[in-house]
Design an enzyme around this catalytic site. Structure first.
Site, PDB file in Angstrom:
ATOM      1  N   ASP A  48      -3.811 -17.817   0.829  1.00  0.00           N
ATOM      2  CA  ASP A  48      -4.832 -18.491   0.005  1.00  0.00           C
ATOM      3  C   ASP A  48      -5.574 -19.533   0.830  1.00  0.00           C
ATOM      4  OD1 ASP A  48      -2.402 -19.878   0.106  1.00  0.00           O
ATOM      5  OD2 ASP A  48      -2.522 -20.615  -1.949  1.00  0.00           O
ATOM      6  N   ASP A  56      -6.723  -6.410   4.138  1.00  0.00           N
ATOM      7  CA  ASP A  56      -7.818  -5.729   3.430  1.00  0.00           C
ATOM      8  C   ASP A  56      -8.783  -6.765   2.865  1.00  0.00           C
ATOM      9  OD1 ASP A  56      -9.237  -3.608   2.083  1.00  0.00           O
ATOM     10  OD2 ASP A  56      -8.235  -4.218   0.233  1.00  0.00           O
ATOM     11  N   ASP A  99     -12.754  -8.163   4.519  1.00  0.00           N
ATOM     12  CA  ASP A  99     -14.034  -8.123   3.795  1.00  0.00           C
ATOM     13  C   ASP A  99     -14.662  -9.513   3.782  1.00  0.00           C
ATOM     14  OD1 ASP A  99     -13.845  -5.410   3.101  1.00  0.00           O
ATOM     15  OD2 ASP A  99     -14.509  -5.791   1.047  1.00  0.00           O
ATOM     16  N   TYR A 124       0.821  -1.216   0.000  1.00  0.00           N
ATOM     17  CA  TYR A 124       0.000   0.000   0.000  1.00  0.00           C
ATOM     18  C   TYR A 124       0.854   1.266   0.000  1.00  0.00           C
ATOM     19  CZ  TYR A 124      -4.823  -1.585   0.756  1.00  0.00           C
ATOM     20  OH  TYR A 124      -6.080  -2.095   0.612  1.00  0.00           O
ATOM     21  N   LYS A 161       2.477 -15.182   2.890  1.00  0.00           N
ATOM     22  CA  LYS A 161       2.645 -15.881   1.615  1.00  0.00           C
ATOM     23  C   LYS A 161       4.134 -16.190   1.498  1.00  0.00           C
ATOM     24  CE  LYS A 161       1.024 -17.467  -2.307  1.00  0.00           C
ATOM     25  NZ  LYS A 161       0.081 -18.604  -2.410  1.00  0.00           N
TER      26      LYS A 161
HETATM   27  C1  IPM Z   1     -10.501  -0.538   3.797  1.00  0.00           C
HETATM   28  C2  IPM Z   1     -10.719   0.071   2.434  1.00  0.00           C
HETATM   29  C3  IPM Z   1      -9.515   0.956   2.091  1.00  0.00           C
HETATM   30  C4  IPM Z   1      -8.304   0.047   2.033  1.00  0.00           C
HETATM   31  C5  IPM Z   1      -9.672   1.793   0.810  1.00  0.00           C
HETATM   32  C6  IPM Z   1     -10.904   2.663   0.857  1.00  0.00           C
HETATM   33  C7  IPM Z   1      -8.453   2.628   0.538  1.00  0.00           C
HETATM   34  O1  IPM Z   1     -10.922  -0.930   1.497  1.00  0.00           O
HETATM   35  O2  IPM Z   1     -10.375   0.232   4.776  1.00  0.00           O
HETATM   36  O3  IPM Z   1     -10.484  -1.756   3.897  1.00  0.00           O
HETATM   37  O4  IPM Z   1      -8.013  -0.549   0.980  1.00  0.00           O
HETATM   38  O5  IPM Z   1      -7.619  -0.058   3.041  1.00  0.00           O
HETATM   39 MG    MG Z   2     -11.065  -2.874   2.309  1.00  0.00          MG
END
Ligand code: IPM
Ligand code: MG
Length: 356
Positions: A222, A246, A250, A135, A190
């Site tokens: 993975d 990240d 999710d 990042y 990884k």
């Molecule tokens: C998160 C989001 C951010 C990230 C984006 C909005 C830059 O997806 O906080 O998970 O990738 O960290």
């Molecule tokens: Mg995110």
């Protein structure tokens, strides 16, 4: 104590308004100051993270953040896109430790796309390193390839990197968090392919020796992605780098029924923190009163606990959230037959009432 309130874009303003209602009813001794961030700040000041907003954030004890982003900004140069606001805040405030708890409330077991028995009672904590990795690694950019499969072609590149102190400090955060839970840490890497993550694994292993009471295991990312949907309850604390965190957070959100339920905390070494829902700005439903404010309300609870030293007030919010779920109130993202569909404001009002 001071809270900087940065609602941002899309549903950000709606959900933060509900969290503020909840904070106000608690009648605690702090002041709140609101500022623009993301696309909203770009419209007003020509930059997603204006100096004045950054200054307010730096001076505050805690930041309550909504969400940033809208497709309409996708064509802007990267430095002006709304996402740069949150990345800039993380970087400038040194918010390296991101806590993303994924808890499946018993009332919402049916809202997940996974079988109820897989997720009932789920309570995992993803700890994502937030200021390093691909990042933020330099150099990055576009250039003409000098080697590779297509020398002379246009190419783009990013740099994945972690220094020893960066890995050490997030590993300590994870082991200390595990001590307050079931004393298990899974480090996700990884290492089979990437030098950066072989180093990650080595350093986490070294730090782990200082915590003989905590069981450490390692998993490739993975496999971790697969195990998270196969047997998620096998995890307790998961620690990983910025990019893998990240993605996995999710995925973990969906185990809880809806990403609309997932709060997060991002802390620096001074316990100053930014608190935001794990979800985005959802421009498709913005302004319609459909968004679930609970992730933001639960983020406010995390803020009270981690940065403002008000654990009792935090617990009152969390209890109230469980109460409204038990009353059967559901925003559309967590709605199922037999429950009562409510909008953003009604949900916030119900939490306020449940606090009593
Ligand atoms: C998160 C989001 C951010 C990230 C984006 C909005 C830059 O997806 O906080 O998970 O990738 O960290
Ligand atoms: Mg995110």
């Amino acid at each position: 104590m001071k809270i900087a309130v940065l609602p941002g874009d899309g549903i950000g303003t709606e959900i933060v308004a509900e969290a503020i209602k909840v904070l106000e009813v608690l009648d605690l001794p702090f002041e709140m100051e609101t500022a623009l961030v993301g696309g909203a700040a770009y419209e007003a000041h020509g930059h997603p993270l204006p100096e004045s907003t950054l200054k307010l954030a730096k001076e505050a004890d805690a930041i309550l953040f909504g969400a940033v982003g809208d497709w309409k900004y996708d064509k802007l140069e990267r430095a002006l896109r709304p996402e740069q606001a949150i990345l800039g805040l993380r970087k400038h405030l040194g918010l390296f430790a991101n806590f993303r708890p994924a808890i499946c409330y018993e009332q919402l077991v049916g809202a997940s796309s996974l079988k109820p028995e897989l997720i009932a009672g789920l309570d995992i904590l993803i700890i994502r390193e937030l200021t390093g990795d691909i990042y933020f690694g330099q150099p990055r950019g576009r250039r003409t390839a000098v080697d590779g499969h297509f020398p002379g072609a246009e190419e783009a590149f990013d740099t994945m990197r972690y220094s020893r102190p960066e890995i050490e400090r997030i590993a300590h955060v994870a082991f200390q968090a595990a001590r307050k839970r079931s004393k298990r840490v899974t480090s996700v890497d990884k290492a089979n392919v990437l030098e950066t993550f072989q180093f990650w694994k080595d350093v986490v292993t070294e730090v782990g020796k200082e915590y003989p009471d905590v069981a450490l295991d390692h998993m490739y990312v993975d496999n971790a992605a697969m195990q998270l949907v196969r047997a998620p309850k096998k995890f307790d604390v998961v620690v990983t780098g910025n990019m893998f965190g990240d993605i996995l957070s999710d995925e973990a959100a969906m185990l809880t029924g809806s990403i609309g339920m997932l709060p997060s905390a991002s802390l620096n070494s001074k316990n100053q923190g930014l608190y935001e829902p794990s979800h985005g700005s959802a421009p498709d439903i913005a302004g319609k009163g459909l968004a679930n404010p609970l992730a933001t309300i639960l983020s406010a609870a995390m803020m009270l606990r981690f940065s403002l030293n008000q654990p009792e007030a935090a617990a009152r919010i969390e209890k109230a959230v469980k109460a409204v779920l038990s009353q059967g109130l559901r925003t559309p993202d967590i709605y199922s037959e037999g429950t009562a569909k409510v909008g953003t404001m009604q949900m916030g009002d119900a939490v306020v009432r449940a606090i009593g």
